[in-house]
Design an enzyme around this catalytic site. Structure first.
Site, mmCIF file in Angstrom:
data_model
loop_
_atom_site.group_PDB
_atom_site.id
_atom_site.type_symbol
_atom_site.label_atom_id
_atom_site.label_comp_id
_atom_site.label_asym_id
_atom_site.label_seq_id
_atom_site.Cartn_x
_atom_site.Cartn_y
_atom_site.Cartn_z
ATOM 1 N N THR A 34 17.604 55.711 85.818
ATOM 2 C CA THR A 34 16.370 56.363 86.400
ATOM 3 C C THR A 34 15.951 55.940 87.803
ATOM 4 N N GLY A 73 15.323 47.963 81.722
ATOM 5 C CA GLY A 73 14.727 46.972 81.172
ATOM 6 C C GLY A 73 15.383 45.468 81.529
ATOM 7 N N GLU A 317 14.913 57.635 77.475
ATOM 8 C CA GLU A 317 16.244 58.205 76.928
ATOM 9 C C GLU A 317 16.203 59.894 76.515
HETATM 10 C C1 LIG Z 1 22.905 52.158 62.968
HETATM 11 C C2 LIG Z 1 22.832 50.847 63.862
HETATM 12 C C3 LIG Z 1 21.503 50.523 63.646
HETATM 13 C C4 LIG Z 1 21.417 49.367 64.867
HETATM 14 C C5 LIG Z 1 20.070 49.291 64.919
HETATM 15 C C6 LIG Z 1 19.582 48.453 66.109
HETATM 16 C C7 LIG Z 1 18.419 48.921 66.890
HETATM 17 C C8 LIG Z 1 18.648 49.027 68.094
HETATM 18 C C9 LIG Z 1 17.571 49.783 68.618
HETATM 19 C C10 LIG Z 1 17.767 50.729 69.632
HETATM 20 C C11 LIG Z 1 16.790 50.865 70.470
HETATM 21 C C12 LIG Z 1 17.365 50.884 71.824
HETATM 22 C C13 LIG Z 1 16.360 50.785 72.964
HETATM 23 C C14 LIG Z 1 16.960 50.716 74.072
HETATM 24 C C15 LIG Z 1 15.922 50.862 75.133
HETATM 25 C C16 LIG Z 1 16.335 51.811 75.982
HETATM 26 C C17 LIG Z 1 15.506 51.869 77.294
HETATM 27 C C18 LIG Z 1 15.533 53.167 77.899
HETATM 28 C C19 LIG Z 1 16.687 53.726 78.523
HETATM 29 C C20 LIG Z 1 16.649 54.756 79.215
HETATM 30 O O1 LIG Z 1 15.798 55.781 79.219
HETATM 31 S S1 LIG Z 1 17.978 55.338 80.216
HETATM 32 C C21 LIG Z 1 17.675 56.809 80.933
HETATM 33 C C22 LIG Z 1 17.738 57.875 80.096
HETATM 34 N N1 LIG Z 1 17.792 59.027 80.736
HETATM 35 C C23 LIG Z 1 17.803 60.270 80.037
HETATM 36 O O2 LIG Z 1 17.757 60.583 79.094
HETATM 37 C C24 LIG Z 1 17.774 61.516 81.186
HETATM 38 C C25 LIG Z 1 17.694 62.774 80.424
HETATM 39 N N2 LIG Z 1 18.244 63.748 81.109
HETATM 40 C C26 LIG Z 1 19.592 64.208 80.630
HETATM 41 O O3 LIG Z 1 19.950 63.732 79.600
HETATM 42 C C27 LIG Z 1 20.186 65.257 81.529
HETATM 43 O O4 LIG Z 1 19.725 65.294 82.949
HETATM 44 C C28 LIG Z 1 19.996 66.691 80.982
HETATM 45 C C29 LIG Z 1 20.623 66.692 79.418
HETATM 46 C C30 LIG Z 1 18.225 67.010 80.855
HETATM 47 C C31 LIG Z 1 20.375 67.942 82.067
HETATM 48 O O5 LIG Z 1 21.653 67.283 82.350
HETATM 49 P P1 LIG Z 1 22.368 68.159 83.239
HETATM 50 O O6 LIG Z 1 21.431 68.713 84.293
HETATM 51 O O7 LIG Z 1 23.609 67.472 83.933
HETATM 52 O O8 LIG Z 1 22.955 69.533 82.495
HETATM 53 P P2 LIG Z 1 22.565 70.872 82.285
HETATM 54 O O9 LIG Z 1 21.118 70.995 81.677
HETATM 55 O O10 LIG Z 1 22.910 71.504 83.411
HETATM 56 O O11 LIG Z 1 23.800 71.160 81.001
HETATM 57 C C32 LIG Z 1 25.198 71.253 81.362
HETATM 58 C C33 LIG Z 1 25.729 71.374 79.834
HETATM 59 O O12 LIG Z 1 25.955 70.054 79.393
HETATM 60 C C34 LIG Z 1 25.553 69.884 78.311
HETATM 61 N N3 LIG Z 1 25.118 68.380 78.147
HETATM 62 C C35 LIG Z 1 23.746 67.828 78.366
HETATM 63 N N4 LIG Z 1 23.979 66.535 78.123
HETATM 64 C C36 LIG Z 1 25.026 66.554 77.345
HETATM 65 C C37 LIG Z 1 25.312 65.378 76.541
HETATM 66 N N5 LIG Z 1 24.666 64.018 76.584
HETATM 67 N N6 LIG Z 1 26.484 65.223 75.884
HETATM 68 C C38 LIG Z 1 27.044 66.818 75.656
HETATM 69 N N7 LIG Z 1 26.776 67.760 76.532
HETATM 70 C C39 LIG Z 1 25.368 67.481 77.133
HETATM 71 C C40 LIG Z 1 24.307 70.865 78.009
HETATM 72 O O13 LIG Z 1 24.148 71.022 76.758
HETATM 73 C C41 LIG Z 1 24.938 71.891 78.745
HETATM 74 O O14 LIG Z 1 25.827 72.691 78.044
HETATM 75 P P3 LIG Z 1 25.978 74.376 77.998
HETATM 76 O O15 LIG Z 1 27.205 74.340 77.210
HETATM 77 O O16 LIG Z 1 26.211 74.660 79.377
HETATM 78 O O17 LIG Z 1 24.730 74.841 77.647
HETATM 79 C C1 LIG Z 2 9.540 51.856 78.518
HETATM 80 C C2 LIG Z 2 10.421 52.600 79.125
HETATM 81 C C3 LIG Z 2 11.806 51.942 79.425
HETATM 82 C C4 LIG Z 2 12.657 52.581 79.984
HETATM 83 N N1 LIG Z 2 14.010 51.928 80.223
HETATM 84 C C5 LIG Z 2 14.951 52.700 81.191
HETATM 85 C C6 LIG Z 2 16.227 51.951 81.451
HETATM 86 O O1 LIG Z 2 16.468 50.903 80.739
HETATM 87 N N2 LIG Z 2 16.897 52.459 82.051
HETATM 88 C C7 LIG Z 2 16.881 53.625 82.633
HETATM 89 O O2 LIG Z 2 17.678 54.236 83.729
HETATM 90 N N3 LIG Z 2 15.534 54.324 82.409
HETATM 91 C C8 LIG Z 2 14.651 53.909 81.816
HETATM 92 N N4 LIG Z 2 13.409 54.565 81.554
HETATM 93 C C9 LIG Z 2 13.023 56.047 82.233
HETATM 94 C C10 LIG Z 2 13.138 56.965 81.325
HETATM 95 O O3 LIG Z 2 14.509 57.270 80.946
HETATM 96 C C11 LIG Z 2 12.653 58.016 82.121
HETATM 97 O O4 LIG Z 2 11.329 57.955 82.263
HETATM 98 C C12 LIG Z 2 12.764 59.503 81.155
HETATM 99 O O5 LIG Z 2 13.992 59.714 81.021
HETATM 100 C C13 LIG Z 2 11.863 60.611 81.579
HETATM 101 O O6 LIG Z 2 12.146 60.887 82.936
HETATM 102 P P1 LIG Z 2 10.853 60.774 84.129
HETATM 103 O O7 LIG Z 2 10.085 59.793 84.158
HETATM 104 O O8 LIG Z 2 11.547 61.175 85.476
HETATM 105 O O9 LIG Z 2 9.990 62.146 83.603
HETATM 106 P P2 LIG Z 2 9.778 63.485 84.418
HETATM 107 O O10 LIG Z 2 10.930 64.203 84.187
HETATM 108 O O11 LIG Z 2 9.311 63.473 85.706
HETATM 109 O O12 LIG Z 2 8.678 64.225 83.391
HETATM 110 C C14 LIG Z 2 7.451 64.316 83.710
HETATM 111 C C15 LIG Z 2 6.885 65.552 82.934
HETATM 112 O O13 LIG Z 2 7.800 66.865 83.323
HETATM 113 C C16 LIG Z 2 8.290 67.588 82.491
HETATM 114 N N5 LIG Z 2 9.530 68.132 83.029
HETATM 115 C C17 LIG Z 2 10.479 67.663 83.613
HETATM 116 N N6 LIG Z 2 11.487 68.451 84.052
HETATM 117 C C18 LIG Z 2 11.201 69.596 83.483
HETATM 118 C C19 LIG Z 2 11.894 70.596 83.268
HETATM 119 N N7 LIG Z 2 13.134 71.039 83.817
HETATM 120 N N8 LIG Z 2 11.419 71.816 82.394
HETATM 121 C C20 LIG Z 2 10.230 71.266 81.871
HETATM 122 N N9 LIG Z 2 9.388 70.257 82.045
HETATM 123 C C21 LIG Z 2 10.021 69.366 82.672
HETATM 124 C C22 LIG Z 2 8.640 66.547 81.385
HETATM 125 O O14 LIG Z 2 8.800 67.102 80.104
HETATM 126 C C23 LIG Z 2 7.217 65.784 81.434
HETATM 127 O O15 LIG Z 2 6.329 66.223 80.888
HETATM 128 C C24 LIG Z 2 12.520 53.845 80.644
HETATM 129 C C25 LIG Z 2 11.146 54.547 80.517
HETATM 130 C C26 LIG Z 2 10.221 53.915 79.821
HETATM 131 C C27 LIG Z 2 9.072 54.379 79.665
#
Ligand SMILES: CCCCCCCCCCCCCCCCC/C=C/C(=O)SCCNC(=O)CCNC(=O)[C@H](O)C(C)(C)COP(=O)(O)OP(=O)(O)OC[C@H]1O[C@@H](n2cnc3c(N)ncnc32)[C@H](O)[C@@H]1OP(=O)(O)O
Ligand SMILES: Cc1cc2nc3c(=O)[nH]c(=O)nc-3n(C[C@H](O)[C@H](O)[C@H](O)COP(=O)(O)OP(=O)(O)OC[C@H]3O[C@@H](n4cnc5c(N)ncnc54)[C@H](O)[C@@H]3O)c2cc1C
Length: 551
Positions: A34, A73, A317
């Site tokens: 991010t 993180g 996520e």
């Molecule tokens: C059992 C064991 C137990 C163990 C327990 C242990 C406990 C452990 C605790 C676990 C807790 C862990 C905590 C960790 C802390 C985490 C901290 C946070 C980290 C983060 O947040 S990292 C950043 C995360 N960011 C995101 O998630 C971003 C979200 N955005 C997206 O995923 C993508 O941009 C999107 C999906 C919204 C759009 O992507 P894109 O524009 O590239 O794609 P399209 O919308 O155009 O779609 C194209 C086609 O691709 C398919 N698609 C998209 N994503 C996937 C995927 N992941 N896999 C497969 N296919 C995917 C779409 O469906 C589209 O398909 P289509 O056929 O064209 O419709």
């Molecule tokens: C505690 C915490 C830990 C994190 N840890 C990590 C990490 O370790 N690594 C990492 O890479 N990231 C991390 N992140 C980031 C996290 O993955 C992003 O904040 C998350 O994916 C949301 O993206 P954004 O912040 O850009 O929200 P935005 O996309 O800006 O969302 C803002 C609003 O806009 C809306 N929106 C956005 N796009 C659209 C659309 N296409 N259509 C309709 N509505 C839309 C959303 O639903 C939301 O309501 C962390 C975040 C938090 C809060």
């Protein structure tokens, strides 16, 4: 997320080098995807990694303020390495986002490396024990081998080679963590309801008749309505998490054999289950806090901490709305498959019988309610597709028509997920209790009925649209639900005890096993620094001068 990404995105040779170092904690890493300007839209990330064949290095740059990595993180002060997701350029062509292993601090001195700007993003609603950080690059070079090359490679001369069979293979870590988060949601909700149910058995308030003693608040129907859905949901999430883990493992095994056919269904399922489980857990944890009255607002209750921790999972996520829209894409395709008479994948197979054009006859048995949830999901999907097509006929592009339909698309995805969760809840209980005692079976069945009745009563408007449910059916269901709460009440404390969460894990003055709520609240209060001295110095500095009119 560092280690799973090393496992999922590295070649065997890269794994052999990096994994032992990471697992031994010789290096500490994080996942920096991010940025300040983009989180959801991964394709819009701005950090660049430009290959230079002369030196066989990638040059990392943060060209704008919004391209700074933000949120990872441990990034600020703890880690010395991170996985950086950046736009890959080679031979003047951008190949989209790819993951790179980047050393950001010296392994001995821990000083940031020249060309690396790293720091802390500041206080947050929760998660304040984690030093989430920012990160920028100024012409910072990393070796070619530090590109994670399982799914795509850059050869020495700069030639780009795509290896993966699926275009979204680099999103694998996110899918894995989404699967884990369903389990996390169940665990944290179980903690909250253990605290709130135990406390509600100790807390007494009000006497129905002036002569009698005060009732345990757990005896009030409204309290049972607040809390028993929390217990039922904790079980629903736990069982769905186990089921999803198996689906994930099966898909991973198939991918290892070169078969990516089940990945779209896994993505659709992990997206909606992550979205719904984290959202439900966060709102029900807040409901547990409400159920504990004023004492629930104390940090020593443990509930504010739990809420702050879990509400973040709704966003990270993959934000709630965004993930439901991913599931909706899959559902619209499934709808088109039904129209074309093509076979459907297992979790949407119910759609093949659902588009009859008639309302489903109402049946209040558990199976009947699950079928009603499926009819509701199918009905919503069908109306959504109609809206989408009407908008297309009016001349809008697909993207415009899709955008205007997203409220309905989200509704259909939520309904689908609720139907999947309900079906799994029931079938997993049946599977797991084959050899259980009749009493265990009975209690677990009561809980899943609470889940079904609760959500049916929450969705009466939709049920009236898509099933033949009548006013008297709803009235009868309401009475049945209220009766069920009374059946569960005698076992409620035993049921949360069965989560088997130790006091050290609950970390709550209200939820400890011994029930010594008031003693613990007082003991926690004594820890306030304000209680260290009888008169605080602010009295002399501010209050007294103000009272004497000398301020
Ligand atoms: C059992 C064991 C137990 C163990 C327990 C242990 C406990 C452990 C605790 C676990 C807790 C862990 C905590 C960790 C802390 C985490 C901290 C946070 C980290 C983060 O947040 S990292 C950043 C995360 N960011 C995101 O998630 C971003 C979200 N955005 C997206 O995923 C993508 O941009 C999107 C999906 C919204 C759009 O992507 P894109 O524009 O590239 O794609 P399209 O919308 O155009 O779609 C194209 C086609 O691709 C398919 N698609 C998209 N994503 C996937 C995927 N992941 N896999 C497969 N296919 C995917 C779409 O469906 C589209 O398909 P289509 O056929 O064209 O419709
Ligand atoms: C505690 C915490 C830990 C994190 N840890 C990590 C990490 O370790 N690594 C990492 O890479 N990231 C991390 N992140 C980031 C996290 O993955 C992003 O904040 C998350 O994916 C949301 O993206 P954004 O912040 O850009 O929200 P935005 O996309 O800006 O969302 C803002 C609003 O806009 C809306 N929106 C956005 N796009 C659209 C659309 N296409 N259509 C309709 N509505 C839309 C959303 O639903 C939301 O309501 C962390 C975040 C938090 C809060």
């Amino acid at each position: 997320m560092f280690v799973p990404t090393l496992m999922g995105q590295c070649t065997p040779e890269q794994q052999a080098y990096w994994l032992p170092r990471a697992l031994d904690m010789q290096i500490i890493g994080t996942y920096a995807q991010t940025e300040l300007g983009h989180g959801t839209f991964i394709r819009g990330l701005e950090t660049t990694a430009t290959y230079d064949p002369e030196t066989e290095t990638f040059v990392m740059n943060s060209p704008t303020l919004t391209s700074y990595k933000w949120w990872a993180g441990g990034l600020a002060k703890t880690v010395n390495y991170c996985i950086v997701v950046a736009q890959l350029y080679t031979k003047g062509v951008c190949h989209g986002t790819h993951p790179f292993i980047v050393q950001i601090r010296d392994e001995e001195t821990h000083m940031p490396r020249p060309g690396v700007k790293v720091g802390d993003i500041g206080p947050k609603l929760g998660f304040n024990t984690a030093d989430n950080g920012y990160l920028g690059f100024d012409n910072y070079r990393i070796p070619r081998d530090n590109m994670m090359m399982k799914n795509a490679q850059v050869l020495k001369d700069g030639t780009y080679v795509k290896v993966a069979r699926h275009g979204k293979a680099t999103y694998g870590t996110m899918v894995f963590v989404r699967v884990l988060l369903v389990n996390e949601a169940a665990f944290n909700l179980a903690k909250a309801c253990t605290i709130a149910v135990r406390y509600s058995a100790i807390r007494r308030q009000c006497s129905p008749d002036s002569e009698g003693s005060e009732l345990q608040v757990l005896d009030y129907s409204t309290q049972q309505h607040k809390l028993f859905i929390c217990i039922a949901t904790a079980h629903a999430l736990q069982l769905n998490s186990t089921w999803l883990w198996k689906t994930f493992s099966d898909t991973l095994a198939a991918i290892k054999q070169g078969n990516v056919d089940t990945l779209p269904e896994l993505h659709a399922l992990s997206s909606c289950l992550k979205a719904l489980s984290t959202a439900d857990a966060a709102s029900l944890i807040e409901q547990c806090r409400h159920a504990c009255g004023g004492h629930g607002y104390m940090m020593s209750s443990g509930l504010p901490y739990l809420y702050a921790f879990v509400t973040a999972t709704r966003t990270y996520e993959g934000d709630y709305t965004i993930l439901l829209l991913q599931t909706a894409r899959f559902l619209v395709k499934a709808y088109e498959q039904v129209e074309a008479g093509k076979p459907l994948t297992p979790t949407v197979s119910y759609l093949s019988q659902a588009f009859t054009g008639k309302k489903l006859p109402w049946d209040s048995s558990p199976d009947g309610i699950i079928r009603a949830f499926q009819a509701l999901a199918a009905g919503k999907l069908s109306s959504t597709v109609k809206s989408l097509r009407k908008r297309l006929e009016s001349g809008l592009s697909y993207e415009q028509a899709w955008e205007l339909s997203t409220i309905q698309l989200n509704g259909a995805a939520e309904a689908h997920c609720r139907a999947v969760m309900s079906q799994n809840y029931k079938s997993e209980i049946e599977r797991l209790t084959v050899n259980s005692s009749p009493n265990v079976k009975l209690v677990l069945q009561q809980l899943y009925k609470v889940y079904l009745y609760y959500w049916a009563l929450e969705r009466t408007g939709d049920l009236l649209l898509y099933t033949s449910i009548s006013e008297s059916d709803i009235f009868e269901l309401q009475l049945r639900y209220e009766g069920l709460l009374k059946e569960i009440r005698p076992n409620a404390v035993g049921i949360v005890d069965a989560f088997d969460l130790r006091d050290e894990v609950l970390h709550s003055a209200l939820g400890s096993y011994d029930g010594n709520v008031y003693e613990r609240l007082m003991a926690e209060a004594q820890k306030s620094p304000l209680n260290a001295e009888p008169v605080n110095q602010t009295f002399h500095t501010y209050l007294k001068p103000m009272m004497k009119g000398k301020l």
